[in-house]
Design a protein around this motif. Sequence first.
Motif, mmCIF file in Angstrom:
data_model
loop_
_atom_site.group_PDB
_atom_site.id
_atom_site.type_symbol
_atom_site.label_atom_id
_atom_site.label_comp_id
_atom_site.label_asym_id
_atom_site.label_seq_id
_atom_site.Cartn_x
_atom_site.Cartn_y
_atom_site.Cartn_z
ATOM 1 N N ASP A 208 72.904 -7.559 58.634
ATOM 2 C CA ASP A 208 73.428 -6.192 58.676
ATOM 3 C C ASP A 208 73.265 -5.532 60.040
ATOM 4 O O ASP A 208 73.949 -4.547 60.334
ATOM 5 C CB ASP A 208 72.720 -5.323 57.625
ATOM 6 C CG ASP A 208 73.155 -5.648 56.209
ATOM 7 O OD1 ASP A 208 74.246 -6.220 56.045
ATOM 8 O OD2 ASP A 208 72.395 -5.354 55.268
ATOM 9 N N VAL A 212 75.900 -2.480 62.109
ATOM 10 C CA VAL A 212 75.383 -1.151 61.817
ATOM 11 C C VAL A 212 76.331 -0.050 62.295
ATOM 12 O O VAL A 212 76.489 0.983 61.619
ATOM 13 C CB VAL A 212 73.965 -0.973 62.415
ATOM 14 C CG1 VAL A 212 73.989 -1.015 63.927
ATOM 15 C CG2 VAL A 212 73.322 0.302 61.905
ATOM 16 N N GLU A 213 76.996 -0.244 63.415
ATOM 17 C CA GLU A 213 77.893 0.785 63.946
ATOM 18 C C GLU A 213 79.070 1.038 63.008
ATOM 19 O O GLU A 213 79.357 2.180 62.635
ATOM 20 C CB GLU A 213 78.414 0.371 65.328
ATOM 21 C CG GLU A 213 79.333 1.403 65.974
ATOM 22 C CD GLU A 213 79.879 0.933 67.314
ATOM 23 O OE1 GLU A 213 80.872 1.526 67.775
ATOM 24 O OE2 GLU A 213 79.314 -0.017 67.886
ATOM 25 N N ASP A 215 79.290 0.075 59.807
ATOM 26 C CA ASP A 215 78.791 0.494 58.498
ATOM 27 C C ASP A 215 78.520 1.991 58.472
ATOM 28 O O ASP A 215 78.857 2.688 57.507
ATOM 29 C CB ASP A 215 77.499 -0.264 58.151
ATOM 30 C CG ASP A 215 77.748 -1.737 57.864
ATOM 31 O OD1 ASP A 215 78.918 -2.118 57.722
ATOM 32 O OD2 ASP A 215 76.761 -2.496 57.770
ATOM 33 N N ARG A 216 77.918 2.493 59.536
ATOM 34 C CA ARG A 216 77.603 3.924 59.606
ATOM 35 C C ARG A 216 78.880 4.752 59.651
ATOM 36 O O ARG A 216 78.994 5.772 58.966
ATOM 37 C CB ARG A 216 76.736 4.199 60.845
ATOM 38 C CG ARG A 216 76.267 5.643 60.934
ATOM 39 C CD ARG A 216 75.420 5.872 62.178
ATOM 40 N NE ARG A 216 74.142 5.184 62.122
ATOM 41 C CZ ARG A 216 73.762 4.223 62.951
ATOM 42 N NH1 ARG A 216 74.572 3.827 63.920
ATOM 43 N NH2 ARG A 216 72.580 3.648 62.829
ATOM 44 N N GLU A 217 79.855 4.300 60.415
ATOM 45 C CA GLU A 217 81.091 5.048 60.572
ATOM 46 C C GLU A 217 81.897 5.111 59.273
ATOM 47 O O GLU A 217 82.516 6.130 58.960
ATOM 48 C CB GLU A 217 81.941 4.417 61.675
ATOM 49 C CG GLU A 217 83.200 5.197 62.010
ATOM 50 C CD GLU A 217 83.891 4.668 63.250
ATOM 51 O OE1 GLU A 217 85.136 4.746 63.311
ATOM 52 O OE2 GLU A 217 83.182 4.188 64.165
ATOM 53 N N GLN A 221 76.059 1.992 52.938
ATOM 54 C CA GLN A 221 74.625 2.293 52.951
ATOM 55 C C GLN A 221 73.786 1.027 53.122
ATOM 56 O O GLN A 221 72.946 0.689 52.279
ATOM 57 C CB GLN A 221 74.239 3.028 51.665
ATOM 58 C CG GLN A 221 74.932 4.362 51.480
ATOM 59 C CD GLN A 221 74.595 5.333 52.594
ATOM 60 O OE1 GLN A 221 73.425 5.658 52.807
ATOM 61 N NE2 GLN A 221 75.597 5.803 53.317
ATOM 62 N N SER A 222 74.003 0.319 54.213
ATOM 63 C CA SER A 222 73.155 -0.836 54.504
ATOM 64 C C SER A 222 71.758 -0.347 54.855
ATOM 65 O O SER A 222 71.567 0.824 55.222
ATOM 66 C CB SER A 222 73.732 -1.647 55.663
ATOM 67 O OG SER A 222 73.642 -0.922 56.878
ATOM 68 N N VAL A 225 71.309 1.280 58.204
ATOM 69 C CA VAL A 225 71.913 2.614 58.249
ATOM 70 C C VAL A 225 71.009 3.620 57.550
ATOM 71 O O VAL A 225 70.773 4.725 58.056
ATOM 72 C CB VAL A 225 73.318 2.603 57.600
ATOM 73 C CG1 VAL A 225 73.842 4.031 57.429
ATOM 74 C CG2 VAL A 225 74.288 1.780 58.437
#
Length: 317
Positions: A208, A212-213, A215-217, A221-222, A225
């Motif tokens: 993950d 992360v970039e 996923d956050r955008e 909800q990893s 993040v």
Amino acid sequence: MSDARQLLGMKGASGTSNIWKLRLQLMKPVTWIPLIWGVICGAAASGNYQWKLDHVLAAFACMLMSGPLLAGFTQTINDYYDRDIDAINEPYRPIPSGAIPLGQVKLQIWLLLIAGLAVSYGLDIWANHSTPVVFLLALGGSFVSYIYSAPPLKLKQNGWLGNYALGASYIALPWWAGQALFGQLTWSTALLTLAYSLAGLGIAVVNDFKSVEGDRELGLQSLPVVFGIKTASWISAGMIDIFQLAMVAVLIAIGQHFAAVLLVLLIVPQITFQDIWLLRDPVEFDVKYQASAQPFLVLGMLVTALAVGHSPLTQLM
């Protein structure tokens, strides 16, 4: 090096217009290895595997089913539903780069799924199963793969649930298939491998960090993040170590003391590499950590499987 990464489906790959290379990249061959190894562990845990031609061929077919076919199906369908995230994190991937049409991707998904299920049913016929256990495992695993990637459930949106589904798919399911093929899958070993899969959850968290970039955008909800990269790296390391140590306790409880010692010796270098790579900078060193630490984890799985195959657990329903 980037060409090799392209063929293996790894981060940092180069581009290509060759349709077969693109198909292979979608299937991410680098992810087949743990599933192939899981089949070996299941065969070892059965206590009945023999080095004769029909057993070798059956094991090879089970590895083909678990790795290239069904793991390939899983990775392809994941890329299909993750094309928006990959456009941010890995824009060179076949789908977001526009190198392969979506119609071709859908065709590949169906062909891999059907071929995997067909091989699983053939293995049940070879093993003379009255209940098609391997087919049911393949069908269940394929369903988990679908709901992991596809809306509305999309399990990967939840860091805990998604990563556990991934860990169980990479450890428990191929183990179960290998054990059911050559022996009898018992509730005791099924529960044991589900517990072992919690270590697999920790491994899944490592994957993950590179996303992360995106996923956050896009609101996924990893764990990196939700908790931040530093805390998530400690969660990952803790899950990997704690549940392997739990397997040590199980081995001691069933009288497999030598195997317990071997497993401890294989956990120690993993902790060392966690300190060197994972806990220092998991975004930068995720590939180096996995390359250095995971061989010890998979060897520990085999040690555990061999010990289980020579223990009363194979008889406990």
